[in-house]
Write an enzyme that holds these catalytic residues in place. Structure first.
Site, PDB file in Angstrom:
ATOM      1  N   GLY A  14       0.539  -1.216  -0.536  1.00 40.12           N
ATOM      2  CA  GLY A  14      -0.322  -0.041  -0.062  1.00 40.12           C
ATOM      3  C   GLY A  14       0.620   1.106   0.175  1.00 40.12           C
ATOM      4  CG  ASP A  15      -0.048   3.905   2.489  1.00 41.19           C
ATOM      5  OD1 ASP A  15      -0.443   4.146   2.139  1.00 41.19           O
ATOM      6  OD2 ASP A  15       0.927   3.201   3.639  1.00 41.19           O
ATOM      7  CD  GLU A  16       1.073  -0.280  -3.391  1.00 41.11           C
ATOM      8  OE1 GLU A  16       0.809   0.697  -3.179  1.00 41.11           O
ATOM      9  OE2 GLU A  16       1.150  -1.170  -2.668  1.00 41.11           O
ATOM     10  N   GLY A  17       1.729   5.129  -4.215  1.00 37.73           N
ATOM     11  CA  GLY A  17       1.189   6.532  -4.779  1.00 37.73           C
ATOM     12  C   GLY A  17       0.545   5.862  -5.975  1.00 37.73           C
ATOM     13  CE  LYS A  18      -3.550   1.408  -3.692  1.00 38.61           C
ATOM     14  NZ  LYS A  18      -2.601   1.702  -3.231  1.00 38.61           N
ATOM     15  N   GLY A  42      -6.558   6.445   2.062  1.00 35.34           N
ATOM     16  CA  GLY A  42      -5.873   7.586   1.670  1.00 35.34           C
ATOM     17  C   GLY A  42      -5.025   8.457   0.487  1.00 35.34           C
ATOM     18  CG  HIS A  43      -5.532   9.359  -3.988  1.00 38.31           C
ATOM     19  ND1 HIS A  43      -6.240  10.058  -5.015  1.00 38.31           N
ATOM     20  CD2 HIS A  43      -4.315  10.777  -3.972  1.00 38.31           C
ATOM     21  CE1 HIS A  43      -5.605  10.442  -5.916  1.00 38.31           C
ATOM     22  NE2 HIS A  43      -4.162  11.024  -5.126  1.00 38.31           N
ATOM     23  CB  THR A  44      -2.366  13.488   0.044  1.00 38.58           C
ATOM     24  OG1 THR A  44      -2.564  12.431   1.138  1.00 38.58           O
ATOM     25  CG2 THR A  44      -2.320  15.318   0.546  1.00 38.58           C
ATOM     26  CD  GLN A 223      -6.720  -0.546   1.638  1.00 40.88           C
ATOM     27  OE1 GLN A 223      -8.099  -1.433   1.138  1.00 40.88           O
ATOM     28  NE2 GLN A 223      -7.819   0.703   2.266  1.00 40.88           N
ATOM     29  CG  LEU A 331      14.124   6.406  -9.681  1.00 38.32           C
ATOM     30  CD1 LEU A 331      14.115   5.252  -9.172  1.00 38.32           C
ATOM     31  CD2 LEU A 331      14.271   6.771 -11.441  1.00 38.32           C
ATOM     32  N   GLY A 414       8.335  12.388  -9.256  1.00 38.65           N
ATOM     33  CA  GLY A 414       8.558  13.199  -8.351  1.00 38.65           C
ATOM     34  C   GLY A 414       6.598  13.474  -8.141  1.00 38.65           C
TER      35      GLY A 414
HETATM   36  P1  IMP Z   1      -7.761  -2.045   8.675  1.00 36.13           P
HETATM   37  O1  IMP Z   1      -7.711  -1.858   6.718  1.00 36.13           O
HETATM   38  O2  IMP Z   1      -8.105  -0.908   8.609  1.00 36.13           O
HETATM   39  O3  IMP Z   1      -8.635  -3.262   8.999  1.00 36.13           O
HETATM   40  O4  IMP Z   1      -6.473  -2.276   8.092  1.00 36.13           O
HETATM   41  C1  IMP Z   1      -5.546  -3.793   8.252  1.00 36.13           C
HETATM   42  C2  IMP Z   1      -4.105  -2.987   7.943  1.00 36.13           C
HETATM   43  O5  IMP Z   1      -3.879  -3.200   6.023  1.00 36.13           O
HETATM   44  C3  IMP Z   1      -3.217  -2.549   9.009  1.00 36.13           C
HETATM   45  O6  IMP Z   1      -1.921  -2.936   8.751  1.00 36.13           O
HETATM   46  C4  IMP Z   1      -3.453  -0.953   8.193  1.00 36.13           C
HETATM   47  O7  IMP Z   1      -1.712  -0.141   8.305  1.00 36.13           O
HETATM   48  C5  IMP Z   1      -3.398  -1.724   6.597  1.00 36.13           C
HETATM   49  N1  IMP Z   1      -3.652  -0.713   5.842  1.00 36.13           N
HETATM   50  C6  IMP Z   1      -5.385  -0.009   5.847  1.00 36.13           C
HETATM   51  N2  IMP Z   1      -5.484   0.186   4.185  1.00 36.13           N
HETATM   52  C7  IMP Z   1      -4.723   1.525   4.631  1.00 36.13           C
HETATM   53  C8  IMP Z   1      -4.056   1.982   3.410  1.00 36.13           C
HETATM   54  O8  IMP Z   1      -4.696   2.942   2.190  1.00 36.13           O
HETATM   55  N3  IMP Z   1      -2.421   1.465   2.685  1.00 36.13           N
HETATM   56  C9  IMP Z   1      -1.531   1.615   3.836  1.00 36.13           C
HETATM   57  N4  IMP Z   1      -2.042   0.027   4.723  1.00 36.13           N
HETATM   58  C10 IMP Z   1      -2.989   0.026   4.384  1.00 36.13           C
END
Ligand code: IMP
Length: 434
Positions: A14-18, A42-44, A223, A331, A414
């Protein structure tokens, strides 16, 4: 406008910058459809210079004329949804006519969040590190066949009253010495339903008709593969299918509708929450990656754990999802490092493994097998042509591609939309030209 439907999903934790990749590709599609997860994502984004975090609504909503879909595989917290819609309205963006919510999507009930927090507390040392948004408990109710769906909020009120009564009494059995009254919950849900009514749709039918007209759809994952309930690092995962299988079950579209799959992977690795991260770094190097990559959770603000690129993970993701290509992000965060490592296997007490294991125990004492490559001294930040990258950066990318078995068709240098390389002749160029 592309007429190939593609899935864009996370290839790591997750949080790869999708967000940036989806945002940049959106103008080529008529519709962006989320298939799983909830407001744990979450996406800013920046709208007219103001920072804005989207959690539930695809960021395609910021592009005029693009329809955004929330599929049945998503769990919807109506309060979180309305908050986003109100904030969008304050910025002059009206979702009416452009937002579709599946009538089959399950609703996160007001007390799911407290059940999430309680479940984490009860796990103690074995906690998952969830986002505390009530995601897990909502999916538990779904598979437990007692969940409340969006269509239930709009249907027979007596039936809904019965369901809420049963759900609340189940909740009261779990939380000792606390008795919640079902009626205020019921009233709240009726109010939510009324506000959502105009957006509620048969999403499968809508997508079917859109695709029949030859209009391209982008399926947006939240995720990532290693957080997938089936294929991730169980139990340290989220509660939905973030990998490509979730597209079909979470939107009601057939596998043949998916014309391409783009995995998004960071040029290094991060994760939030608990669970294995074999290439995790500590100390100065981890701090450096965290600060220059701004590795703090968009939903919870938690600092992300950082490590080297793990080719075992991305190769595994390529297999599970059938990745046609990778969008390699951030990168530029590696600019200035004297050397950079790539993990190609794990040394465990039972020998070296090169496939991601189901049983996580051997990973806790495993040593990553690294290849070390030279870093680059001139910046990659803002570079828009592959050939203009420093030779060492090109070499690093080529080695990542070989070790992961998938082409990096997009390279992000960037956070700005313009700071992107789309490789000439890549499959992404073909998708966009279709
Ligand atoms: P939950 O989805 O809130 O149940 O969390 C389960 C796991 O997924 C935890 O390790 C969270 O940190 C992770 N997680 C959930 N949503 C994200 C996301 O958008 N980015 C990164 N990790 C996430």
């Amino acid at each position: 406008m592309s007429n190939t439907n593609i899935a864009v999903l996370g290839a790591q934790w997750g949080d790869e910058g999708k967000g940036k990749i989806v945002d940049m590709l959106t103008p080529h599609f008529s519709t962006v459809a989320r298939y799983q997860g909830g407001h744990n994502a979450g996406h800013t984004v920046y709208v007219k210079g103001a920072k804005f975090v989207l959690h539930l609504i695809p960021s395609g909503i910021l592009h005029p004329g693009v329809t955004c879909v929330i599929g049945n595989g998503v769990v919807v917290d109506p309060q979180a949804l309305f908050k986003e819609i109100d904030e969008l309205a304050r910025m002059g963006i009206d979702v009416d006519g452009r937002l579709r919510i599946s009538e089959k999507a399950h609703v996160i009930l007001p007390y799911h969040r407290e059940l999430d927090v309680l479940s984490e507390a009860r796990r103690g040392e074995r906690k998952i590190g969830t986002t505390s948004r009530g995601i897990g408990p909502a999916y538990e109710d779904k598979v437990g066949r007692r969940g409340i769906r969006v269509c239930d909020l709009l249907g027979d009120r007596d039936a809904l009253a019965d369901e809420v009564r049963e759900n609340v009494s189940a909740r009261n059995r779990i939380i000792k010495d606390s008795t919640l009254d079902w009626k205020p919950v019921f009233d709240q849900l009726i109010g939510y339903g009324e506000r959502m009514r105009d957006w509620v749709t048969d999403v499968s039918l809508f997508l079917h008709e859109t695709m029949k007209e030859g209009k391209g759809v982008m399926f947006e994952g939240a995720q990532a593969t290693l957080l997938d309930i089936d294929h991730g690092t169980y139990p340290f995962v989220t509660s939905s299918n973030a990998s490509v299988g979730g597209v079909c079950t979470g939107l009601g579209v057939p596998p043949k509708a998916i014309g391409g799959v783009l995995g998004v992977a960071k040029a290094y690795t991060t994760r939030v929450g608990e669970g294995p991260l074999p290439t995790e770094l500590s100390g100065e190097l981890a701090d450096r990656l965290r600060e220059s990559g701004q590795e703090y959770g968009a939903s919870t603000g938690r600092p992300r754990r950082c490590g080297w690129f793990d080719a075992v993970v991305v190769r595994y993701s390529a297999r599970i999802n059938g990745l046609d290509a990778v969008a390699l992000t951030k990168l530029d965060v590696l600019d200035g490092l004297s050397e950079i490592r790539i993990c190609t296997g794990y040394k465990t007490s039972a020998g070296t493994i090169t496939e991601f294991p189901a049983d996580l125990r051997p990973l806790s004492s495993a040593e990553p097998v690294y290849e070390t490559l030279p870093g680059w001294s001139s910046p990659t930040k803002g570079v828009t042509q592959f050939d203009a990258l420093p030779a060492e950066a090109r070499r690093y990318i080529r080695r990542l591609e070989e070790a992961s078995g998938v082409d990096c068709a997009i390279i992000s240098t960037g956070s700005d939309r313009s700071e992107t390389i789309v490789k000439r002749g890549s499959v992404v160029e073909q998708w966009l030209a279709d």
